[in-house]
Write an enzyme that holds these catalytic residues in place. Structure first.
Site, short mmCIF file in Angstrom:
data_model
loop_
_atom_site.label_atom_id
_atom_site.label_comp_id
_atom_site.label_asym_id
_atom_site.label_seq_id
_atom_site.Cartn_x
_atom_site.Cartn_y
_atom_site.Cartn_z
N LYS A 238 0.80 -1.21 0.00
CA LYS A 238 0.00 0.00 0.00
C LYS A 238 0.85 1.27 0.00
O LYS A 238 0.37 2.35 -0.32
CB LYS A 238 -0.87 0.04 1.28
CG LYS A 238 -1.90 -1.02 1.39
CD LYS A 238 -2.64 -0.82 2.74
CE LYS A 238 -3.51 -2.00 3.07
NZ LYS A 238 -4.09 -1.85 4.43
N GLY A 239 2.11 1.12 0.41
CA GLY A 239 2.92 2.30 0.74
C GLY A 239 3.08 3.34 -0.35
O GLY A 239 3.22 4.52 -0.06
N ASP B 260 7.55 3.10 -2.21
CA ASP B 260 7.75 4.16 -1.23
C ASP B 260 9.20 4.20 -0.75
O ASP B 260 9.85 5.23 -0.80
CB ASP B 260 6.77 4.02 -0.06
CG ASP B 260 6.75 2.62 0.54
OD1 ASP B 260 7.48 1.72 0.06
OD2 ASP B 260 5.99 2.39 1.50
N ASP C 80 14.64 -0.38 1.01
CA ASP C 80 15.24 -0.65 2.32
C ASP C 80 16.25 -1.79 2.14
O ASP C 80 17.36 -1.57 1.65
CB ASP C 80 14.08 -1.00 3.27
CG ASP C 80 14.48 -1.10 4.71
OD1 ASP C 80 15.34 -0.34 5.15
OD2 ASP C 80 13.89 -1.95 5.44
N LYS D 161 17.11 4.00 1.78
CA LYS D 161 17.96 3.85 2.98
C LYS D 161 19.14 2.96 2.58
O LYS D 161 19.11 1.75 2.82
CB LYS D 161 17.19 3.15 4.10
CG LYS D 161 16.00 3.89 4.68
CD LYS D 161 15.53 3.13 5.93
CE LYS D 161 14.07 3.26 6.17
NZ LYS D 161 13.56 2.33 7.19
N PHE E 218 12.89 4.55 11.25
CA PHE E 218 11.59 4.15 10.71
C PHE E 218 10.74 5.37 10.42
O PHE E 218 10.47 6.19 11.29
CB PHE E 218 10.87 3.20 11.68
CG PHE E 218 9.85 2.38 10.96
CD1 PHE E 218 10.21 1.23 10.27
CD2 PHE E 218 8.51 2.78 10.94
CE1 PHE E 218 9.27 0.49 9.56
CE2 PHE E 218 7.56 2.03 10.24
CZ PHE E 218 7.94 0.88 9.56
N ASP F 35 3.30 3.43 6.63
CA ASP F 35 2.62 3.16 7.89
C ASP F 35 3.53 2.54 8.94
O ASP F 35 4.61 2.04 8.65
CB ASP F 35 1.48 2.17 7.65
CG ASP F 35 2.02 0.75 7.42
OD1 ASP F 35 2.92 0.59 6.57
OD2 ASP F 35 1.57 -0.19 8.10
N ARG G 133 -0.51 6.64 7.56
CA ARG G 133 -0.40 6.74 6.09
C ARG G 133 -0.92 8.08 5.58
O ARG G 133 -0.50 8.56 4.53
CB ARG G 133 -1.22 5.63 5.42
CG ARG G 133 -0.65 4.23 5.60
CD ARG G 133 -1.35 3.28 4.63
NE ARG G 133 -1.16 1.87 4.97
CZ ARG G 133 -0.09 1.15 4.62
NH1 ARG G 133 0.87 1.70 3.91
NH2 ARG G 133 0.01 -0.12 4.97
P1 IMP Z 1 12.63 -3.94 1.49
O1 IMP Z 1 12.05 -5.14 0.83
O2 IMP Z 1 13.34 -4.30 2.77
O3 IMP Z 1 13.47 -3.06 0.59
O4 IMP Z 1 11.45 -3.10 2.04
C1 IMP Z 1 10.74 -2.26 1.28
C2 IMP Z 1 9.36 -2.11 1.88
O5 IMP Z 1 9.38 -2.11 3.31
C3 IMP Z 1 8.81 -0.77 1.47
O6 IMP Z 1 8.01 -0.93 0.35
C4 IMP Z 1 8.02 -0.34 2.67
O7 IMP Z 1 6.69 -0.73 2.51
C5 IMP Z 1 8.59 -1.09 3.85
N1 IMP Z 1 9.45 -0.20 4.67
C6 IMP Z 1 10.79 -0.19 4.73
N2 IMP Z 1 11.24 0.75 5.58
C7 IMP Z 1 10.13 1.36 6.04
C8 IMP Z 1 9.93 2.48 6.95
O8 IMP Z 1 10.85 3.10 7.49
N3 IMP Z 1 8.63 2.82 7.16
C9 IMP Z 1 7.59 2.19 6.59
N4 IMP Z 1 7.72 1.17 5.74
C10 IMP Z 1 8.99 0.75 5.48
MG MG Z 2 5.95 -1.37 0.55
#
Ligand code: IMP
Ligand code: MG
Length: 176
Positions: free
Chosen positions: A41-42, A101, A104, A132, A153, A160, A166
């Protein structure tokens, strides 16, 4: 004690200005009718803002969403993804601009880009509002990044914590 409210990391004006710049960076690389795919949803707010900024530059995207949820209530990634990859636009042979969004660990973007390539996407561009880089566990970069931020975070602007925040128009930092 109630949890402390998020503190403003990036305000509405900073976000709006960066969205304009990202659209200007992306528009020359896009066909007139790319498929813009937002990750739910982000990325719903980021997608809404970016497609309108692209529209002002003459791009007429078809908009679709894929549902990829992770994290549950936690603030660190357990690497568990809920995976619903059926969008509505045919992607075979199309140019796709994939939006998320935050980048990470990189697991989400890696899995989704691999899957889109398997679906025959001819030209894939990726854009994320936040990056990040210090958290990366998969070597992947986005083609267009809104802001690089340190580990922490963040919520708001579609993002969220346990489904809260959100709706915030700014990007805020949650105290650990
Ligand atoms: P990854 O798969 O670890 O790169 O994570 C990416 C997803 O994790 C993003 O699409 C976000 O939905 C969620 N995410 C990562 N860091 C944050 C944060 O600081 N706040 C909220 N959602 C996060
Ligand atoms: Mg996401």
């Amino acid at each position: 004690m109630p949890p402390s409210p998020p503190t403003v990391l990036l305000n509405q004006r900073q976000i709006a200005q960066r969205i304009e710049e990202m659209a200007q960076e992306l528009a020359p690389q896009l066909t007139e009718e790319p498929v813009v795919v937002g990750l739910l949803k982000g990325a719903f707010v980021f997608t809404a803002d970016l497609v309108r900024a692209l529209s002002a530059l003459g791009v007429k995207p078809l908009v679709d969403f894929l549902w990829v949820a992770s994290y549950g209530q936690a603030t660190t990634s357990p690497g568990v993804l809920q995976w619903h990859m059926e969008g509505h636009q045919p992607l075979q042979g199309r140019q796709v601009l994939l939006l998320d969004d935050i980048l990470d660990s990189g697991n989400t973007l890696k899995r989704v880009t691999d899957s889109l390539k398997e679906k025959g996407v001819s030209h894939l561009l990726t854009a994320v509002m936040l990056d990040k880089p210090s958290r990366r566990s998969v070597p992947i970069q986005a083609d267009c990044v809104g802001f690089c931020i340190p580990d922490g975070f963040v919520v708001g602007y579609g993002m969220d914590h346990g489904e809260r925040h959100r709706q915030l128009p700014f990007i805020g930092l949650l105290e650990p």
